[in-house]
Design an enzyme around this catalytic site. Structure first.
Site, PDB file in Angstrom:
ATOM      1  N   HIS A   1     -18.489  -3.616   1.510  1.00 25.53           N
ATOM      2  CA  HIS A   1     -17.262  -3.314   0.756  1.00 25.53           C
ATOM      3  C   HIS A   1     -16.884  -4.399  -0.242  1.00 25.53           C
ATOM      4  O   HIS A   1     -15.755  -4.432  -0.721  1.00 25.53           O
ATOM      5  CB  HIS A   1     -16.082  -3.031   1.693  1.00 25.53           C
ATOM      6  CG  HIS A   1     -16.361  -1.983   2.717  1.00 25.53           C
ATOM      7  ND1 HIS A   1     -16.783  -0.715   2.379  1.00 25.53           N
ATOM      8  CD2 HIS A   1     -16.321  -2.004   4.063  1.00 25.53           C
ATOM      9  CE1 HIS A   1     -16.980  -0.006   3.479  1.00 25.53           C
ATOM     10  NE2 HIS A   1     -16.716  -0.762   4.524  1.00 25.53           N
TER      11      HIS A   1
ATOM     12  N   ARG B   1      -3.647  -7.693 -11.605  1.00 23.51           N
ATOM     13  CA  ARG B   1      -4.142  -9.010 -12.022  1.00 23.51           C
ATOM     14  C   ARG B   1      -5.446  -8.815 -12.787  1.00 23.51           C
ATOM     15  O   ARG B   1      -5.972  -7.709 -12.868  1.00 23.51           O
ATOM     16  CB  ARG B   1      -4.413  -9.867 -10.785  1.00 23.51           C
ATOM     17  CG  ARG B   1      -5.385  -9.180  -9.836  1.00 23.51           C
ATOM     18  CD  ARG B   1      -5.831 -10.037  -8.696  1.00 23.51           C
ATOM     19  NE  ARG B   1      -6.565  -9.267  -7.708  1.00 23.51           N
ATOM     20  CZ  ARG B   1      -7.837  -8.947  -7.766  1.00 23.51           C
ATOM     21  NH1 ARG B   1      -8.570  -9.303  -8.806  1.00 23.51           N
ATOM     22  NH2 ARG B   1      -8.421  -8.249  -6.811  1.00 23.51           N
TER      23      ARG B   1
ATOM     24  N   GLU C   1      -7.261   6.034   6.615  1.00 20.85           N
ATOM     25  CA  GLU C   1      -7.519   6.956   5.509  1.00 20.85           C
ATOM     26  C   GLU C   1      -8.694   7.831   5.868  1.00 20.85           C
ATOM     27  O   GLU C   1      -9.569   7.427   6.626  1.00 20.85           O
ATOM     28  CB  GLU C   1      -7.921   6.175   4.242  1.00 20.85           C
ATOM     29  CG  GLU C   1      -6.778   5.560   3.513  1.00 20.85           C
ATOM     30  CD  GLU C   1      -7.249   4.649   2.379  1.00 20.85           C
ATOM     31  OE1 GLU C   1      -8.446   4.686   2.017  1.00 20.85           O
ATOM     32  OE2 GLU C   1      -6.408   3.901   1.878  1.00 20.85           O
TER      33      GLU C   1
ATOM     34  N   LYS D   1       0.808  -1.223   0.000  1.00 16.99           N
ATOM     35  CA  LYS D   1       0.000   0.000   0.000  1.00 16.99           C
ATOM     36  C   LYS D   1       0.843   1.275   0.000  1.00 16.99           C
ATOM     37  O   LYS D   1       0.540   2.223  -0.719  1.00 16.99           O
ATOM     38  CB  LYS D   1      -0.900  -0.010   1.224  1.00 16.99           C
ATOM     39  CG  LYS D   1      -2.248   0.561   0.944  1.00 16.99           C
ATOM     40  CD  LYS D   1      -3.182   0.319   2.098  1.00 16.99           C
ATOM     41  CE  LYS D   1      -4.316   1.286   2.079  1.00 16.99           C
ATOM     42  NZ  LYS D   1      -5.162   1.353   0.942  1.00 16.99           N
TER      43      LYS D   1
HETATM   44  P1  ADP Z   1      -9.929  -4.297  -0.716  1.00 22.55           P
HETATM   45  O1  ADP Z   1      -8.546  -4.283  -1.245  1.00 22.55           O
HETATM   46  O2  ADP Z   1     -10.083  -5.024   0.582  1.00 22.55           O
HETATM   47  O3  ADP Z   1     -10.959  -4.689  -1.754  1.00 22.55           O
HETATM   48  P2  ADP Z   1     -10.305  -1.445  -1.178  1.00 22.55           P
HETATM   49  O4  ADP Z   1      -9.294  -0.512  -0.675  1.00 22.55           O
HETATM   50  O5  ADP Z   1     -10.286  -1.769  -2.651  1.00 22.55           O
HETATM   51  O6  ADP Z   1     -10.261  -2.789  -0.323  1.00 22.55           O
HETATM   52  O7  ADP Z   1     -11.751  -0.898  -0.821  1.00 22.55           O
HETATM   53  C1  ADP Z   1     -12.926  -1.639  -1.037  1.00 22.55           C
HETATM   54  C2  ADP Z   1     -14.132  -0.738  -0.859  1.00 22.55           C
HETATM   55  O8  ADP Z   1     -14.160  -0.175   0.468  1.00 22.55           O
HETATM   56  C3  ADP Z   1     -14.185   0.456  -1.783  1.00 22.55           C
HETATM   57  O9  ADP Z   1     -14.730   0.162  -3.046  1.00 22.55           O
HETATM   58  C4  ADP Z   1     -15.072   1.420  -0.991  1.00 22.55           C
HETATM   59  O10 ADP Z   1     -16.428   1.069  -1.097  1.00 22.55           O
HETATM   60  C5  ADP Z   1     -14.638   1.173   0.431  1.00 22.55           C
HETATM   61  N1  ADP Z   1     -13.557   2.111   0.806  1.00 22.55           N
HETATM   62  C6  ADP Z   1     -12.237   1.862   0.838  1.00 22.55           C
HETATM   63  N2  ADP Z   1     -11.534   2.955   1.217  1.00 22.55           N
HETATM   64  C7  ADP Z   1     -12.426   3.939   1.438  1.00 22.55           C
HETATM   65  C8  ADP Z   1     -12.332   5.316   1.823  1.00 22.55           C
HETATM   66  N3  ADP Z   1     -11.160   5.900   2.103  1.00 22.55           N
HETATM   67  N4  ADP Z   1     -13.485   6.025   1.917  1.00 22.55           N
HETATM   68  C9  ADP Z   1     -14.685   5.460   1.638  1.00 22.55           C
HETATM   69  N5  ADP Z   1     -14.841   4.178   1.282  1.00 22.55           N
HETATM   70  C10 ADP Z   1     -13.736   3.405   1.169  1.00 22.55           C
END
Ligand code: ADP
Length: 474
Positions: free
Chosen positions: A256, A313, A221, A137
């Site tokens: 999510h 990927r 975040e 990250k």
């Molecule tokens: P993972 O790698 O576990 O899939 P992500 O970072 O891609 O996690 O986030 C998955 C989802 O979580 C996003 O599509 C969003 O809906 C929510 N999310 C992640 N980070 C944030 C953020 N900073 N603010 C709001 N929603 C978030």
């Protein structure tokens, strides 16, 4: 946007790319994505090779390949597919040329990509150092900053104490989201909205992460309110050419996790689309990205967007991009790994022209009436929805199939392609209503509720949609 090395990068490309045909591909995966890759191999005249765990010995993905090998005897079901030395040995012993990792399992493990290459085989994906950089990250965020891509404000590294957590929240304000540094797939996240809850929430999130992922370190975040999840599909070749294949909207999520995906993103301002896609290409060029990949963004209601991560990927939802662009992403991945350039594949930015609208529903063997608890057993009756504009990608959807409790509950991906959102949804609804599945519960009733929802049909949902509408479960 394409062109050889029209950018500064720490990696050096040779401008001449050697073409070396691939004659056989082992898919280090199972289920629908294994079958998806076998199909591409078959169409290209390449031998397909499956691996299967003891639990999967009767699974259809084993039978859809030209050859198959048992892996991980004596290991638990998931571990069987993670056994790198054994997978490499199968390749070596059987003269296999290349490995496709699919999604999940080893697909984001740079040590796997490296082991494949060290064994003299081709890895169908980005270079190991890029897989590593995108999976880390901190490194991925640094790359985004360096490429001029806006990121969500967040901690510079993993946070392990509640004091550090509090400090971040005071400095940046609330709400924030805690993310398990070693989590993924939408798991291990927690939103905090009140200052007095920061410390206790952090402690709880961190100890949950420690037991689920073996490490309690968290990233913090700024939480973006009511975002849409929009991601850009990329293809890069070994010569440094990168094109984007436009975007997907994956805002329909439950906890999510993506449930329904579509392309293109409804009502996206063309200016924002241009910015997102060109920044995604810039990021890929900056890190020397090769093969297929996705840059994910969150977009707030004012049109501001923020980078969240790169998935180095193929993704579950790659199908909707294939439908609107007519480009077979898996075939492209294999050709790129052989050393073909995008121009040689007939792919240039000017030629990628999206057409119509595609939507994908993930049909799972989960019971919406029981809080999406996975259901298992034998499928007694199975009839699928078919017809014009419908595509089915699956591997265990037929009468007599045994749904085991060991793996992901994805049964079949149903994809509808038509001229616009409304007509694609009409096709999808019609197709889902044609399905008859007995013996195992599915989430089809829930998907039909989503497809009937007016807000959804207007193309105006954000990531809160499902969690805010529990009536969709019934
Ligand atoms: P993972 O790698 O576990 O899939 P992500 O970072 O891609 O996690 O986030 C998955 C989802 O979580 C996003 O599509 C969003 O809906 C929510 N999310 C992640 N980070 C944030 C953020 N900073 N603010 C709001 N929603 C978030």
């Amino acid at each position: 946007t394409s062109g050889r090395l029209g950018f500064t990068s720490k990696w050096n490309y040779s401008t001449k790319v050697e073409y070396k045909p691939i004659r056989s591909v082992l898919v280090a995966n199972r289920g629908e994505i294994a079958v998806r890759v076998f199909r591409a191999c078959n169409e290209l005249g390449i031998k397909s090779v499956a691996i299967y765990s003891k639990e999967d010995r009767a699974h259809i993905h084993r039978l859809k390949a030209d050859e198959s090998y048992l892996v991980g005897e004596g290991l638990p079901p998931v571990q069987a597919y993670l056994n790198i030395p054994e997978i490499i040995k199968i390749c070596k012993d059987n003269g296999i040329d290349a490995v496709h990792p699919g999604y999940g399992f080893l697909s984001e493990r740079s040590d796997f990509a490296q082991a494949v290459i060290d064994a003299g085989l081709r890895f169908i994906g980005p270079a190991p150092k890029v897989v590593y950089q995108m999976g880390d990250k901190v490194a991925a965020r640094e790359a985004a900053i360096a490429a001029g891509v806006p990121i969500v404000p967040g901690t510079d590294g993993p946070v392990t104490t509640k004091e550090e957590a509090k400090e971040f929240c005071i400095k940046h304000g609330l709400p924030v989201i805690f993310k398990a540094a070693y989590g993924g797939g939408g798991r291990g996240m927690r939103v905090v909205r009140k200052m007095e809850e920061v410390e206790e929430s952090f402690q709880r999130a961190s100890s949950e992460a420690a037991s689920a992922f073996g490490n309690g370190a968290m990233f913090i975040e700024k939480f973006i309110e009511r975002p849409r999840h929009i991601e850009v599909q990329l293809l890069g070749d070994k010569a440094g050419n990168v094109v984007h294949l436009y975007e997907r909207d994956c805002s329909v999520q439950r906890r999510h996790q993506k449930v329904v995906e579509m392309a293109p993103a409804p009502h996206l301002d063309p200016k924002i689309r241009d910015q997102m896609t060109s920044l995604a290409v810039k990021l890929a060029q900056h890190v020397g990205y090769e093969n297929a990949g996705t840059v994910e963004f969150l977009c707030d209601s004012s049109g501001r967007f923020y980078f969240i991560e790169v998935n180095a990927r193929l993704q579950v939802e790659h199908t909707v991009t294939e439908e609107i662009t007519g480009i077979d992403l898996v075939q492209s991945q294999i050709r790129i790994a052989e050393g073909m350039t995008l121009p040689e594949l007939g792919i240039s930015q000017e030629k990628v022209k999206p057409s119509g609208f595609a939507i994908q529903c993930r049909v799972t063997t989960e019971d919406p009436a029981k809080n999406f608890q996975p259901d298992t057993g034998r499928i007694e009756v199975f009839r699928s929805g078919e017809g014009m504009g419908i595509r089915l990608d699956g591997a265990s959807a037929f009468a007599g199939a045994i749904i085991s409790p060991y793996y992901d509950s994805l049964l079949v991906k149903v994809i509808a392609h038509s001229k616009d959102l409304q007509s694609s949804c009409a096709k999808m609804t019609r197709a889902l209503k044609e399905f008859r599945v007995r013996g195992v519960k599915t989430n089809i009733p829930f998907l039909l509720n989503v497809l009937e929802n007016q807000k959804f049909l207007n193309g105006s949902v954000d990531t809160y949609f499902i969690d805010e509408n529990p009536q969709l479960f019934h």
